[in-house]
Design a protein around this motif. Sequence first.
Motif, mmCIF file in Angstrom:
data_model
loop_
_atom_site.group_PDB
_atom_site.id
_atom_site.type_symbol
_atom_site.label_atom_id
_atom_site.label_comp_id
_atom_site.label_asym_id
_atom_site.label_seq_id
_atom_site.Cartn_x
_atom_site.Cartn_y
_atom_site.Cartn_z
ATOM 1 N N PHE A 1 0.813 -1.073 -0.099
ATOM 2 C CA PHE A 1 0.000 -0.092 -0.026
ATOM 3 C C PHE A 1 0.926 1.259 -0.044
ATOM 4 C CE2 PHE A 1 -3.023 3.215 1.501
ATOM 5 C CZ PHE A 1 -3.889 2.811 1.042
ATOM 6 N N ILE A 2 0.983 1.937 -1.010
ATOM 7 C CA ILE A 2 1.849 3.090 -1.248
ATOM 8 C C ILE A 2 0.899 4.402 -0.910
ATOM 9 C CG2 ILE A 2 3.340 4.578 -2.975
ATOM 10 C CD1 ILE A 2 3.650 1.766 -4.580
ATOM 11 N N ALA A 3 1.311 5.345 -0.242
ATOM 12 C CA ALA A 3 0.614 6.402 -0.039
ATOM 13 C C ALA A 3 1.455 7.260 0.947
ATOM 14 C CB ALA A 3 -0.550 6.048 1.109
ATOM 15 N N HIS A 4 0.734 8.863 0.813
ATOM 16 C CA HIS A 4 1.387 9.866 1.558
ATOM 17 C C HIS A 4 0.926 10.163 2.964
ATOM 18 C CE1 HIS A 4 2.816 11.148 -2.646
ATOM 19 N NE2 HIS A 4 3.601 11.726 -1.841
ATOM 20 N N ASP A 5 -0.341 9.621 3.151
ATOM 21 C CA ASP A 5 -1.495 9.903 4.206
ATOM 22 C C ASP A 5 -1.150 8.957 5.298
ATOM 23 O OD1 ASP A 5 -3.337 10.378 6.261
ATOM 24 O OD2 ASP A 5 -4.909 11.084 4.762
ATOM 25 N N LEU A 6 -0.236 9.316 6.387
ATOM 26 C CA LEU A 6 0.350 8.696 7.362
ATOM 27 C C LEU A 6 -1.087 7.957 8.333
ATOM 28 C CD1 LEU A 6 3.409 10.522 8.520
ATOM 29 C CD2 LEU A 6 3.170 8.302 6.800
ATOM 30 N N ALA A 7 -2.123 8.671 8.084
ATOM 31 C CA ALA A 7 -3.096 8.263 9.161
ATOM 32 C C ALA A 7 -3.674 7.128 8.458
ATOM 33 C CB ALA A 7 -4.217 9.459 9.213
ATOM 34 N N VAL A 8 -3.874 7.133 6.976
ATOM 35 C CA VAL A 8 -4.510 6.086 6.416
ATOM 36 C C VAL A 8 -3.722 4.872 6.389
ATOM 37 C CG1 VAL A 8 -5.269 5.208 3.971
ATOM 38 C CG2 VAL A 8 -5.836 7.672 4.830
ATOM 39 N N VAL A 9 -2.342 5.091 6.308
ATOM 40 C CA VAL A 9 -1.380 3.760 6.290
ATOM 41 C C VAL A 9 -1.545 3.049 7.737
ATOM 42 C CG1 VAL A 9 0.959 3.432 6.520
ATOM 43 C CG2 VAL A 9 -0.008 4.822 4.630
ATOM 44 N N THR B 1 11.681 9.815 10.008
ATOM 45 C CA THR B 1 10.543 9.372 10.464
ATOM 46 C C THR B 1 9.817 10.415 11.429
ATOM 47 O OG1 THR B 1 11.187 7.172 10.168
ATOM 48 C CG2 THR B 1 9.143 7.138 11.109
ATOM 49 N N HIS B 2 10.554 10.759 12.216
ATOM 50 C CA HIS B 2 10.163 11.832 13.238
ATOM 51 C C HIS B 2 9.638 12.958 12.451
ATOM 52 C CE1 HIS B 2 11.050 10.643 17.376
ATOM 53 N NE2 HIS B 2 11.908 9.851 16.799
ATOM 54 N N ALA B 3 10.307 13.491 11.436
ATOM 55 C CA ALA B 3 9.985 14.522 10.849
ATOM 56 C C ALA B 3 8.442 14.443 10.024
ATOM 57 C CB ALA B 3 11.084 15.071 9.671
ATOM 58 N N LEU B 4 8.557 13.265 9.374
ATOM 59 C CA LEU B 4 7.233 12.897 8.783
ATOM 60 C C LEU B 4 6.123 12.912 9.779
ATOM 61 C CD1 LEU B 4 8.206 10.010 6.291
ATOM 62 C CD2 LEU B 4 7.732 12.449 5.837
ATOM 63 N N LEU B 5 6.122 12.313 11.061
ATOM 64 C CA LEU B 5 5.073 12.144 12.057
ATOM 65 C C LEU B 5 4.893 13.570 12.537
ATOM 66 C CD1 LEU B 5 6.290 8.941 13.713
ATOM 67 C CD2 LEU B 5 4.339 9.105 12.073
ATOM 68 N N SER B 6 5.782 14.331 12.486
ATOM 69 C CA SER B 6 5.515 15.694 13.025
ATOM 70 C C SER B 6 4.781 16.660 12.247
ATOM 71 C CB SER B 6 6.692 16.391 13.435
ATOM 72 O OG SER B 6 7.424 16.851 12.349
ATOM 73 N N ALA B 7 4.649 16.221 10.910
ATOM 74 C CA ALA B 7 3.679 17.212 10.065
ATOM 75 C C ALA B 7 2.541 16.490 9.864
ATOM 76 C CB ALA B 7 4.449 16.928 8.686
ATOM 77 N N VAL B 8 2.140 15.401 10.549
ATOM 78 C CA VAL B 8 0.653 14.914 10.346
ATOM 79 C C VAL B 8 -0.185 16.039 10.965
ATOM 80 C CG1 VAL B 8 -1.038 13.190 11.129
ATOM 81 C CG2 VAL B 8 1.574 12.568 10.568
ATOM 82 N N ARG C 1 2.736 19.250 20.581
ATOM 83 C CA ARG C 1 3.849 18.738 19.708
ATOM 84 C C ARG C 1 4.643 19.455 19.104
ATOM 85 N NH1 ARG C 1 1.816 14.429 15.654
ATOM 86 N NH2 ARG C 1 1.410 16.263 14.328
ATOM 87 N N GLU C 2 5.953 19.231 18.837
ATOM 88 C CA GLU C 2 7.037 19.991 18.360
ATOM 89 C C GLU C 2 7.020 19.615 16.817
ATOM 90 O OE1 GLU C 2 11.960 20.805 18.392
ATOM 91 O OE2 GLU C 2 10.896 19.606 19.734
ATOM 92 N N ARG C 3 7.106 20.591 16.153
ATOM 93 C CA ARG C 3 7.063 20.605 14.680
ATOM 94 C C ARG C 3 8.577 20.501 14.031
ATOM 95 N NH1 ARG C 3 4.139 21.628 9.677
ATOM 96 N NH2 ARG C 3 5.442 20.693 7.959
ATOM 97 N N ILE C 4 8.855 19.420 13.431
ATOM 98 C CA ILE C 4 9.934 19.408 12.790
ATOM 99 C C ILE C 4 10.394 19.958 11.382
ATOM 100 C CG2 ILE C 4 12.199 17.691 12.252
ATOM 101 C CD1 ILE C 4 11.028 16.153 14.520
ATOM 102 N N ARG C 5 10.959 20.912 11.083
ATOM 103 C CA ARG C 5 10.990 21.514 9.782
ATOM 104 C C ARG C 5 12.292 21.309 9.142
ATOM 105 N NH1 ARG C 5 6.719 24.699 9.140
ATOM 106 N NH2 ARG C 5 5.404 25.266 11.018
ATOM 107 N N LEU C 6 12.180 20.552 7.979
ATOM 108 C CA LEU C 6 13.651 20.010 7.297
ATOM 109 C C LEU C 6 14.147 21.140 6.563
ATOM 110 C CD1 LEU C 6 12.496 16.342 6.247
ATOM 111 C CD2 LEU C 6 13.722 17.081 8.477
ATOM 112 N N ALA C 7 15.456 21.260 6.840
ATOM 113 C CA ALA C 7 16.087 22.312 5.980
ATOM 114 C C ALA C 7 16.439 21.920 4.548
ATOM 115 C CB ALA C 7 17.434 22.578 6.912
ATOM 116 N N GLY C 8 16.174 23.207 3.781
ATOM 117 C CA GLY C 8 16.487 22.541 2.318
ATOM 118 C C GLY C 8 15.459 21.623 1.665
ATOM 119 N N ASP C 9 15.924 21.180 0.286
ATOM 120 C CA ASP C 9 15.054 20.699 -0.390
ATOM 121 C C ASP C 9 15.612 19.256 -0.657
ATOM 122 O OD1 ASP C 9 13.448 22.912 -1.072
ATOM 123 O OD2 ASP C 9 14.975 23.395 -2.672
ATOM 124 N N VAL C 10 14.931 18.205 -1.273
ATOM 125 C CA VAL C 10 15.124 16.780 -1.252
ATOM 126 C C VAL C 10 16.276 16.897 -2.390
ATOM 127 C CG1 VAL C 10 14.425 14.587 -1.908
ATOM 128 C CG2 VAL C 10 12.823 15.951 -0.710
#
Length: 369
Positions: A230-238, A271-278, A289-298
Amino acid sequence: MSTTQTSTLRTEDRDDRPSRGNLLEVRSLRKHFPIRQGIVFQRQIGAVHAVDGIDFSVGPGQSLGLVGESGCGKSTTGRLVTRLLEPTAGSIVFDGEDITHQPPARMRQARRNLQMIFQDPYSSLNPRHTVGTIIETPMKLNGINPEQGHKRRAQELLETVGLNPEHYNRYPNEFSGGQRQRIGIARALALRPKLIVADEPVSALDVSIQAQVVNLLQDLQREFGIAFVFIAHDLAVVRHFCERVAVMYLGKIVEVADRETLYTRPRHPYTHALLSAVPEADPDATERRERIRLAGDVPSPIDPPSGCRFRTRCWKAQDRCASEEPPLVRLGGSSAGHLTACHFPEAPTVAARDQDIVLDPALTGQADS
């Protein structure tokens, strides 16, 4: 923040080591798309490292979620597993048979048990064919002749996915997006597959329709014992649908665990950064909850960073991260099935509470009647 080092690379520490009980075994899978220059005389000047050496497995009737940012290689992985794309390297063993480089005739046999649900319900259905023809075609191509006939079988499948069997002679343009996705699901079920690769099957749908489709897939999994990637962006659905979750970043799997462990005790900083963005339904929970904002682009997959690919955006990166690629192994303090690729992982403590990730009421069966 812990700086626990990775343990010795024993066989039992590696991800999903081969097992006779697994339906799907993926080992060291790679897909590099060549970049060529020239018109008449072309030469390769580089490659896009879409998938760059991943390992995972899925057992009969199990569901594995693949999550990560756009461009991390999730959809490419799904197309490699179903052999819609030819792998550059690695192996794919499905139902005990190596299908990595099977010719089309042999793959047709394998695809009776290996189907795919595509992301876009508008472009994945032939607009010139009726719904009945779309669902019947896989059966006819594979020489499957139901006792009740192809038409009756197609109507039964329409009813199974929540559509009116009398819509058999209608065309795709007469249906909404959610209804078209149900038609795609019916087509995937026509051959009674053992495994379905669902490539973001609800991302193009409205929220209310997403819940209906996810619940439908879950009901079908219980009824027919179908395994899912199951491929998805929505972490709640996953979290709602999948038993195990693998996190991908720039063509690599950086963490894999059962859903409760990954959502409550993640070890990899990404994974911490992804979960903080839910998104949060409760404003008070958002403030706590502390939001982790990643620096720069992929980074570009054409020229990925050396060592750990996440290091250019990681707040814990050190010199070792640039020179040495972290293996995907079980770390000290982790459960046997929890694997992480990080030299300086997070401490194995509860990092996310159940209330931090809020499911749509329709997904949990608590919606108002």
